[in-house]
Design a protein around this motif. Structure first.
Motif, PDB file in Angstrom:
ATOM      1  N   SER A  41       0.020 -10.073 -21.896  1.00  0.00           N
ATOM      2  CA  SER A  41       0.272 -10.037 -23.342  1.00  0.00           C
ATOM      3  C   SER A  41       1.669  -9.509 -23.644  1.00  0.00           C
ATOM      4  CB  SER A  41      -0.789  -9.183 -24.067  1.00  0.00           C
ATOM      5  OG  SER A  41      -2.065  -9.727 -23.887  1.00  0.00           O
ATOM      6  N   GLY A  42       2.622  -9.807 -22.746  1.00  0.00           N
ATOM      7  CA  GLY A  42       3.959  -9.259 -22.883  1.00  0.00           C
ATOM      8  C   GLY A  42       5.049 -10.306 -22.873  1.00  0.00           C
ATOM      9  N   SER A  43       6.269  -9.836 -22.653  1.00  0.00           N
ATOM     10  CA  SER A  43       7.457 -10.673 -22.556  1.00  0.00           C
ATOM     11  C   SER A  43       8.507  -9.877 -21.786  1.00  0.00           C
ATOM     12  CB  SER A  43       7.989 -11.030 -23.956  1.00  0.00           C
ATOM     13  OG  SER A  43       8.554  -9.880 -24.581  1.00  0.00           O
ATOM     14  N   TRP A  44       9.701 -10.459 -21.651  1.00  0.00           N
ATOM     15  CA  TRP A  44      10.786  -9.761 -20.962  1.00  0.00           C
ATOM     16  C   TRP A  44      11.061  -8.385 -21.564  1.00  0.00           C
ATOM     17  CZ3 TRP A  44      15.077  -8.285 -23.720  1.00  0.00           C
ATOM     18  CH2 TRP A  44      15.289  -8.899 -24.963  1.00  0.00           C
ATOM     19  N   ARG A  45      10.657  -8.178 -22.814  1.00  0.00           N
ATOM     20  CA  ARG A  45      10.946  -6.926 -23.517  1.00  0.00           C
ATOM     21  C   ARG A  45      10.243  -5.714 -22.915  1.00  0.00           C
ATOM     22  NH1 ARG A  45      10.306 -11.198 -26.673  1.00  0.00           N
ATOM     23  NH2 ARG A  45      11.982 -11.790 -28.112  1.00  0.00           N
ATOM     24  N   HIS A  46       9.243  -5.928 -22.062  1.00  0.00           N
ATOM     25  CA  HIS A  46       8.631  -4.790 -21.378  1.00  0.00           C
ATOM     26  C   HIS A  46       9.656  -4.010 -20.548  1.00  0.00           C
ATOM     27  CE1 HIS A  46       4.078  -5.998 -21.475  1.00  0.00           C
ATOM     28  NE2 HIS A  46       4.419  -5.202 -22.475  1.00  0.00           N
ATOM     29  N   TRP A  47      10.766  -4.664 -20.207  1.00  0.00           N
ATOM     30  CA  TRP A  47      11.791  -4.028 -19.372  1.00  0.00           C
ATOM     31  C   TRP A  47      13.027  -3.627 -20.177  1.00  0.00           C
ATOM     32  CZ3 TRP A  47       9.883  -2.494 -15.062  1.00  0.00           C
ATOM     33  CH2 TRP A  47       8.880  -3.234 -14.415  1.00  0.00           C
ATOM     34  N   VAL A  48      12.855  -3.418 -21.464  1.00  0.00           N
ATOM     35  CA  VAL A  48      13.995  -3.157 -22.337  1.00  0.00           C
ATOM     36  C   VAL A  48      14.785  -1.905 -21.932  1.00  0.00           C
ATOM     37  CG1 VAL A  48      12.649  -1.824 -24.027  1.00  0.00           C
ATOM     38  CG2 VAL A  48      14.675  -3.090 -24.780  1.00  0.00           C
ATOM     39  N   LYS A  49      14.124  -0.929 -21.346  1.00  0.00           N
ATOM     40  CA  LYS A  49      14.814   0.305 -20.948  1.00  0.00           C
ATOM     41  C   LYS A  49      15.591   0.136 -19.642  1.00  0.00           C
ATOM     42  CE  LYS A  49      13.262   3.032 -24.284  1.00  0.00           C
ATOM     43  NZ  LYS A  49      12.497   4.272 -24.041  1.00  0.00           N
ATOM     44  N   GLN A  50      15.177  -0.806 -18.804  1.00  0.00           N
ATOM     45  CA  GLN A  50      15.809  -0.969 -17.491  1.00  0.00           C
ATOM     46  C   GLN A  50      16.909  -2.033 -17.484  1.00  0.00           C
ATOM     47  OE1 GLN A  50      12.274  -0.528 -17.755  1.00  0.00           O
ATOM     48  NE2 GLN A  50      12.820   1.590 -17.281  1.00  0.00           N
ATOM     49  N   ILE A  51      16.774  -3.068 -18.280  1.00  0.00           N
ATOM     50  CA  ILE A  51      17.726  -4.180 -18.220  1.00  0.00           C
ATOM     51  C   ILE A  51      19.168  -3.745 -18.453  1.00  0.00           C
ATOM     52  CG2 ILE A  51      18.427  -6.333 -19.357  1.00  0.00           C
ATOM     53  CD1 ILE A  51      15.421  -6.975 -19.656  1.00  0.00           C
ATOM     54  N   ALA A 256       7.344   2.345 -17.316  1.00  0.00           N
ATOM     55  CA  ALA A 256       8.778   2.051 -17.336  1.00  0.00           C
ATOM     56  C   ALA A 256       9.393   2.286 -18.705  1.00  0.00           C
ATOM     57  CB  ALA A 256       9.037   0.610 -16.894  1.00  0.00           C
ATOM     58  N   TYR A 257       8.585   2.278 -19.753  1.00  0.00           N
ATOM     59  CA  TYR A 257       9.072   2.571 -21.098  1.00  0.00           C
ATOM     60  C   TYR A 257       8.870   4.049 -21.420  1.00  0.00           C
ATOM     61  CZ  TYR A 257       9.999   2.048 -26.098  1.00  0.00           C
ATOM     62  OH  TYR A 257      10.537   2.159 -27.356  1.00  0.00           O
ATOM     63  N   GLU A 258       7.659   4.538 -21.224  1.00  0.00           N
ATOM     64  CA  GLU A 258       7.335   5.911 -21.625  1.00  0.00           C
ATOM     65  C   GLU A 258       8.092   6.943 -20.807  1.00  0.00           C
ATOM     66  OE1 GLU A 258       3.422   8.789 -22.324  1.00  0.00           O
ATOM     67  OE2 GLU A 258       3.201   6.862 -21.314  1.00  0.00           O
ATOM     68  N   ALA A 259       8.267   6.675 -19.535  1.00  0.00           N
ATOM     69  CA  ALA A 259       8.955   7.618 -18.634  1.00  0.00           C
ATOM     70  C   ALA A 259      10.145   6.909 -17.997  1.00  0.00           C
ATOM     71  CB  ALA A 259       7.991   8.129 -17.573  1.00  0.00           C
ATOM     72  N   ALA A 260      11.005   6.341 -18.853  1.00  0.00           N
ATOM     73  CA  ALA A 260      12.106   5.516 -18.360  1.00  0.00           C
ATOM     74  C   ALA A 260      13.030   6.274 -17.422  1.00  0.00           C
ATOM     75  CB  ALA A 260      12.895   4.950 -19.538  1.00  0.00           C
ATOM     76  N   ALA A 261      13.333   7.520 -17.716  1.00  0.00           N
ATOM     77  CA  ALA A 261      14.268   8.276 -16.874  1.00  0.00           C
ATOM     78  C   ALA A 261      13.731   8.413 -15.455  1.00  0.00           C
ATOM     79  CB  ALA A 261      14.536   9.648 -17.484  1.00  0.00           C
TER      80      ALA A 261
END
Length: 275
Positions: A41-51, A256-261
Motif C-alpha cells: 500500500s505504498g510508493s517510492w515515498r516510503h524512502w523519502v528520508k533516505q533518497i 526508515a521514516y520514524e528512526a531515520a537517523a
C-alpha cells in the motif's frame, strides 16, 4: 519536500502486464546503483528520508511496485515471483546488465527483494530488508480504519490512526509529511500484499541467494511482529546465519521514516562495505 524530490528525479516507464511500471531515478551518473523497494500500500515515498543523502553519493532507483503507486497491475498470477520478474525486466532498461548494485526493501518490498535477489544474485553487492515478514512466523493482528469513505478531518484522523496502529512505535512522531505520504499511498494502493505476509517465501528466497551479503533492520515495536519479533530474527538466522541484524529501540514498522537517523547510519555502513 516531496515535490522538490520528485522534480529532481528522472521518470521512466517500462512494460507491466497490459500497462506500464513507473520508475524514478536520481543521480543516474553516480556510483553503484541502489534499488529501493517500498512497502505494501505504498510508493517510492516510503524512502523519502533516505533518497536525498543516498542520491548525493549513488544512483538511486525507486520504482512503484506493480499494483501500487503509479504503476499498473502486474500480470497473473499477481504474486511476488511475478512482480520480481516484471521488476527485473524493467530494470534492464534503466541499469546496465553489467552494473553491480545494492538492493533495499521495506515490508512487502523486502519480500519482493528476496525474489529479485534469488534471480540477480551475481549482480548484487548486498540485500537489506526492513520490517520484513514472510519468514514463516505469525503476523500479529493490527486494527485499521477505512479511509476511502471519509473526507476532511475525519480522513486525516483515520490516516493518523492507521499510522499509529501499523507504522509507528511512537504516535507522537507522526508528522504532516507522514500523513501526506499515507494519503498519496493509500489512494494508489490496489494490490493486496498482506496475503503473502504469513508465508515463508522470503525465508526460502533468501536461503537460495547464498553468497549475497544480507542485512536486516526491524523496529523494536514493529506492530506486525510485536511481541514476538525474536521469532522473525531466529527464522532469518536459521535461513541465513550470516545475516547482520539490527533492532532499533522504540521504533515501529516504518522504521526508515520514524528512526531515520539510526537507519541511515546502518545503511551508510552496510552499503559502503562493497566499495
Amino acid at each position: 519536500m516531496l515535490a522538490e524530490l520528485e522534480a529532481a528525479a528522472t521518470r521512466h516507464e517500462t512494460p507491466c502486464g497490459d500497462g506500464r511500471m513507473v520508475w524514478r531515478v536520481w543521480n543516474a551518473g553516480g556510483g553503484a546503483p541502489v534499488m529501493m523497494l517500498h512497502g505494501g500500500s505504498g510508493s517510492w515515498r516510503h524512502w523519502v528520508k533516505q533518497i536525498p543523502w543516498l542520491a548525493a553519493e549513488r544512483m538511486v532507483v525507486a520504482p512503484d511496485i506493480p499494483g501500487l503507486g503509479e504503476s499498473d497491475d502486474p500480470p497473473e498470477p499477481q504474486d511476488p515471483a511475478t512482480i520480481a520478474q516484471v521488476l527485473i525486466e524493467g530494470l534492464a532498461g534503466i541499469v546496465p546488465d553489467t552494473s553491480l548494485m545494492d538492493l533495499v526493501g521495506f515490508s512487502f518490498g523486502a519480500l519482493t527483494a528476496g525474489f529479485v535477489a534469488k534471480l540477480l544474485a551475481p549482480r548484487l553487492r548486498s540485500v537489506t530488508i526492513c520490517g520484513a515478514g514472510a519468514l514463516g512466523t505469525p503476523r500479529s493482528p493490527v486494527s485499521m480504519m477505512k479511509v476511502r469513505d471519509k473526507t476532511g478531518a475525519a480522513k486525516v484522523e483515520a490516516h493518523r490512526h492507521n499510522l499509529a496502529s501499523l507504522m509507528f512505535g511512537d504516535p507522537s512522531r507522526i508528522d504532516a509529511l507522514a500523513l501526506e505520504i499515507q494519503e498519496i499511498n493509500s489512494n494508489g494502493a490496489r494490490l493486496k500484499s498482506r496475503q503473502f505476509a504469513p508465508s515463508g517465501n522470503l525465508r526460502d528466497a533468501l536461503a537460495a541467494a547464498q553468497g549475497v551479503p544480507l542485512n536486516a533492520i526491524w523496529g523494536e515495536r514493529d506492530a506486525v511482529a510485536w511481541p514476538n519479533l525474536h521469532e522473525r530474527v531466529d527464522a532469518l538466522h536459521g535461513a541465513r546465519p550470516d545475516a547482520r541484524i539490527a533492532v532499533v529501540p522504540g521504533a515501529g514498522h516504518w522504521v526508515a521514516y520514524e528512526a531515520a537517523a539510526e537507519v541511515d547510519a546502518l545503511l551508510r555502513d552496510w552499503l559502503r562495505r562493497g566499495d
